[in-house]
Enzyme design. Structure first.
Site, PDB file in Angstrom:
ATOM      1  N   LYS A 121     -21.533  -3.652 -12.447  1.00  0.00           N
ATOM      2  CA  LYS A 121     -20.096  -3.499 -12.263  1.00  0.00           C
ATOM      3  C   LYS A 121     -19.614  -2.324 -13.097  1.00  0.00           C
ATOM      4  O   LYS A 121     -20.095  -2.102 -14.207  1.00  0.00           O
ATOM      5  CB  LYS A 121     -19.387  -4.775 -12.735  1.00  0.00           C
ATOM      6  CG  LYS A 121     -18.015  -4.933 -12.180  1.00  0.00           C
ATOM      7  CD  LYS A 121     -18.037  -5.556 -10.800  1.00  0.00           C
ATOM      8  CE  LYS A 121     -16.649  -5.653 -10.213  1.00  0.00           C
ATOM      9  NZ  LYS A 121     -16.640  -6.337  -8.917  1.00  0.00           N
ATOM     10  N   GLY A 221      -2.019 -14.344  -4.473  1.00  0.00           N
ATOM     11  CA  GLY A 221      -2.363 -12.923  -4.359  1.00  0.00           C
ATOM     12  C   GLY A 221      -2.441 -12.490  -2.912  1.00  0.00           C
ATOM     13  O   GLY A 221      -3.310 -12.943  -2.159  1.00  0.00           O
ATOM     14  N   VAL A 225      -7.248  -8.488   0.055  1.00  0.00           N
ATOM     15  CA  VAL A 225      -7.929  -9.626   0.678  1.00  0.00           C
ATOM     16  C   VAL A 225      -6.912 -10.658   1.165  1.00  0.00           C
ATOM     17  O   VAL A 225      -7.011 -11.168   2.285  1.00  0.00           O
ATOM     18  CB  VAL A 225      -8.918 -10.305  -0.309  1.00  0.00           C
ATOM     19  CG1 VAL A 225      -9.570 -11.514   0.346  1.00  0.00           C
ATOM     20  CG2 VAL A 225      -9.977  -9.318  -0.764  1.00  0.00           C
TER      21      VAL A 225
HETATM   22  P1  NAI Z   1      -5.676  -6.470  -4.831  1.00  0.00           P
HETATM   23  O1  NAI Z   1      -5.394  -5.862  -6.162  1.00  0.00           O
HETATM   24  O2  NAI Z   1      -5.504  -5.673  -3.609  1.00  0.00           O
HETATM   25  O3  NAI Z   1      -4.788  -7.799  -4.652  1.00  0.00           O
HETATM   26  C1  NAI Z   1      -4.530  -8.695  -5.667  1.00  0.00           C
HETATM   27  C2  NAI Z   1      -3.088  -9.116  -5.482  1.00  0.00           C
HETATM   28  O4  NAI Z   1      -2.818 -10.159  -6.418  1.00  0.00           O
HETATM   29  C3  NAI Z   1      -2.085  -8.006  -5.760  1.00  0.00           C
HETATM   30  O5  NAI Z   1      -1.161  -7.913  -4.694  1.00  0.00           O
HETATM   31  C4  NAI Z   1      -1.420  -8.440  -7.074  1.00  0.00           C
HETATM   32  O6  NAI Z   1      -0.067  -8.025  -7.143  1.00  0.00           O
HETATM   33  C5  NAI Z   1      -1.548  -9.940  -6.965  1.00  0.00           C
HETATM   34  N1  NAI Z   1      -1.481 -10.684  -8.220  1.00  0.00           N
HETATM   35  C6  NAI Z   1      -1.942 -10.359  -9.451  1.00  0.00           C
HETATM   36  N2  NAI Z   1      -1.694 -11.341 -10.319  1.00  0.00           N
HETATM   37  C7  NAI Z   1      -1.080 -12.323  -9.624  1.00  0.00           C
HETATM   38  C8  NAI Z   1      -0.591 -13.608  -9.957  1.00  0.00           C
HETATM   39  N3  NAI Z   1      -0.658 -14.100 -11.202  1.00  0.00           N
HETATM   40  N4  NAI Z   1      -0.026 -14.355  -8.992  1.00  0.00           N
HETATM   41  C9  NAI Z   1       0.070 -13.893  -7.723  1.00  0.00           C
HETATM   42  N5  NAI Z   1      -0.376 -12.673  -7.353  1.00  0.00           N
HETATM   43  C10 NAI Z   1      -0.938 -11.903  -8.286  1.00  0.00           C
HETATM   44  O7  NAI Z   1      -7.160  -7.059  -4.952  1.00  0.00           O
HETATM   45  P2  NAI Z   1      -8.077  -7.562  -3.758  1.00  0.00           P
HETATM   46  O8  NAI Z   1      -8.975  -6.468  -3.342  1.00  0.00           O
HETATM   47  O9  NAI Z   1      -7.239  -8.257  -2.762  1.00  0.00           O
HETATM   48  O10 NAI Z   1      -8.991  -8.624  -4.516  1.00  0.00           O
HETATM   49  C11 NAI Z   1      -8.479  -9.894  -4.878  1.00  0.00           C
HETATM   50  C12 NAI Z   1      -9.552 -10.637  -5.665  1.00  0.00           C
HETATM   51  O11 NAI Z   1     -10.711 -10.798  -4.857  1.00  0.00           O
HETATM   52  C13 NAI Z   1     -10.014  -9.909  -6.923  1.00  0.00           C
HETATM   53  O12 NAI Z   1     -10.320 -10.872  -7.915  1.00  0.00           O
HETATM   54  C14 NAI Z   1     -11.274  -9.212  -6.476  1.00  0.00           C
HETATM   55  O13 NAI Z   1     -12.167  -8.991  -7.549  1.00  0.00           O
HETATM   56  C15 NAI Z   1     -11.840 -10.219  -5.511  1.00  0.00           C
HETATM   57  N6  NAI Z   1     -12.734  -9.643  -4.522  1.00  0.00           N
HETATM   58  C16 NAI Z   1     -12.294  -8.671  -3.676  1.00  0.00           C
HETATM   59  C17 NAI Z   1     -13.145  -8.152  -2.730  1.00  0.00           C
HETATM   60  C18 NAI Z   1     -12.671  -7.131  -1.757  1.00  0.00           C
HETATM   61  O14 NAI Z   1     -13.381  -6.895  -0.765  1.00  0.00           O
HETATM   62  N7  NAI Z   1     -11.517  -6.528  -1.961  1.00  0.00           N
HETATM   63  C19 NAI Z   1     -14.544  -8.597  -2.611  1.00  0.00           C
HETATM   64  C20 NAI Z   1     -14.887  -9.654  -3.511  1.00  0.00           C
HETATM   65  C21 NAI Z   1     -14.003 -10.131  -4.455  1.00  0.00           C
END
Ligand code: NAI
Length: 418
Positions: A121, A221, A225
């Site tokens: 990572k 969130g 995703v």
């Molecule tokens: P992202 O950053 O696009 O979305 C995360 C969302 O959560 C953001 O809109 C943010 O404002 C929101 N957020 C943050 N803290 C919050 C809270 N306390 N309550 C509600 N919303 C909150 O990230 P993404 O790409 O959607 O990833 C989400 C999770 O999934 C992360 O933990 C990431 O590591 C994991 N993940 C993502 C993958 C991918 O393909 N994007 C693959 C595998 C895991």
């Protein structure tokens, strides 16, 4: 040193004349510089997150001054693969722990997915150096990745976009998730969401609760995703979707009751729902939240959802909550980009195999078999999945063997950090 805020840690490195550093495991933990011995000691004494990670490499980016790092956990199955996170950390310990946990999570995820990749990572610390020129930060990260000779292959992660990956790709071949216009597979989030849906379906089937149709799902969130996830859930006939985000820009999502919350507000997890899906940040399942969860199933994309992996899966089990570990169900992001150099087929049968019912190692079938074994043995699904992943992660790459470890030894031998 572990309590130092990262900008002060960067000052410390600069004062010591340290431009690059490593911490490696070769039977014991060693540090590249005597001044970094406190970090080596921390790893030696840690019982939670350090797991004989093969190598941690860091640098102060030469121009922007951003603290950039690569954590390589285990490379028996192949090069360490996993995304680069650009995030704000409170101090050095926080930064190290996140990198250690995320890298190990990638080892487990890649092994369970059956990919010939190890676990690694990237982590970059917001608030260090200057963030004026974002492209330059990622170009410098690309140079850094080139310098570690392929023991780690980077990708997109939280805080990093596919456009950023184009900047990385302009400086190194050791990256995936590059934009489709440059021959890559682009944003992996949509396949990730599809995989999480399959995990949810397996959980419901295991509990005899039928399909997603008519159910209520709470999603924490609504980002890369979370947003496609709610779209897929609607397609599956989910009756009610409640979502939360800290970003007011996420307010308008058709068919979703959106709540904009404060950072650190996890009340969405306590919703009266059939499934709760953490899709924001890690560490959200712990003693403060688990007693208040009402849903029978927790299944989401966020990495490292358990605050303490030694404790919290058991807390969930004791409450009768079925928790599908992230590294079992969120594999599709890395599956989507891991093998992009092998070319594309539309639709891709290799991707569809992960998402279907016909392959024993698909997200759905593997989730079912982990849940069944957990029921039989009384162990938590997380422990069962962990054991299987550990075992698979030690299998050697059929062609290249344990080459990542060889690369790390050669970097150390040849004075990479000098
Ligand atoms: P992202 O950053 O696009 O979305 C995360 C969302 O959560 C953001 O809109 C943010 O404002 C929101 N957020 C943050 N803290 C919050 C809270 N306390 N309550 C509600 N919303 C909150 O990230 P993404 O790409 O959607 O990833 C989400 C999770 O999934 C992360 O933990 C990431 O590591 C994991 N993940 C993502 C993958 C991918 O393909 N994007 C693959 C595998 C895991």
């Amino acid at each position: 040193m572990l309590d130092l805020p990262l900008d002060r840690f960067c000052d410390f490195l600069a004062e010591q004349g340290i431009r690059r550093f490593w911490l490696v495991w070769d039977g014991e933990v060693r540090a590249s510089h005597p001044a970094l011995e406190p970090l080596a000691r921390f790893l030696r004494e840690d019982r939670r997150d350090f797991d004989r990670h093969e190598g941690i490499f860091g640098q102060l980016a030469p121009e922007t001054g951003v603290l950039q790092a690569a954590f390589v956990h285990r490379t028996c199955r192949g090069q360490g693969a996993g995304g680069v996170r650009f995030w704000r950390y409170a101090n050095v310990e926080d930064f190290l722990r996140d990198g250690l946990r995320l890298a190990k999570g990638m080892t487990l995820k890649n092994a369970l997915a059956g990919l010939w990749w190890g676990g690694g990572k990237g982590v970059m610390a917001q608030g260090t150096g200057t963030s004026a020129d974002r492209r330059r930060i990622y170009e410098e990260y690309g140079d850094f990745i080139t310098s570690i000779q392929g023991c780690y292959v980077t990708a997109e992660d939280v805080g990093t976009s596919v456009e950023d990956m184009a900047a990385v790709f302009s400086r190194t071949r050791f990256t995936t998730c590059i934009p489709p216009a440059l021959g890559g597979s682009g944003n992996p989030s949509v396949p990730t969401a599809r995989g999480v849906v399959r995990g949810m379906e397996a959980a419901l089937a295991h509990l005899g609760l039928g399909t997603l149709a008519g159910k209520t799902v709470a999603v924490q969130g609504l980002g890369h995703v979370g947003e496609p996830l709610v779209g897929f859930l609607r397609e599956k006939g989910v009756a009610r979707i409640v979502g939360s985000d800290i970003d007011p820009g996420r307010q308008a999502l058709p068919g979703v009751e959106v709540r904009i919350v404060e950072r650190g507000d996890s009340s969405i997890l306590f919703e009266k729902a059939d499934i709760v899906a953490p899709c924001a940040t890690g560490g959200v399942l712990g003693p403060a939240t688990i007693p208040r969860i009402q849903a029978p199933v927790v299944c989401g994309a966020a990495n490292n959802q358990l605050e303490d992996p030694e404790r919290d899966d058991v807390l969930l089990q004791e409450r009768g909550i079925l928790y599908l570990p992230d590294f079992l169900v969120n594999r599709m992001g890395i599956v989507n980009c891991a093998d992009e150099q092998y070319g594309f087929v539309e639709p891709d049968p290799r991707v569809e195999a992960h998402l279907g019912n016909g392959w024993e190692n698909s997200v759905y079938n593997l989730s079912l078999s982990v849940l069944e074994k957990a029921r039989r043995t009384g162990r938590t699904p997380a422990r069962v999945a962990l054991d299987l992943a550990e075992q698979r992660s030690r299998e050697l790459h059929p062609v290249w063997g344990h080459r990542g470890a060889e690369i790390i030894r050669s970097l150390v031998r040849n004075g990479w950090a000098a």
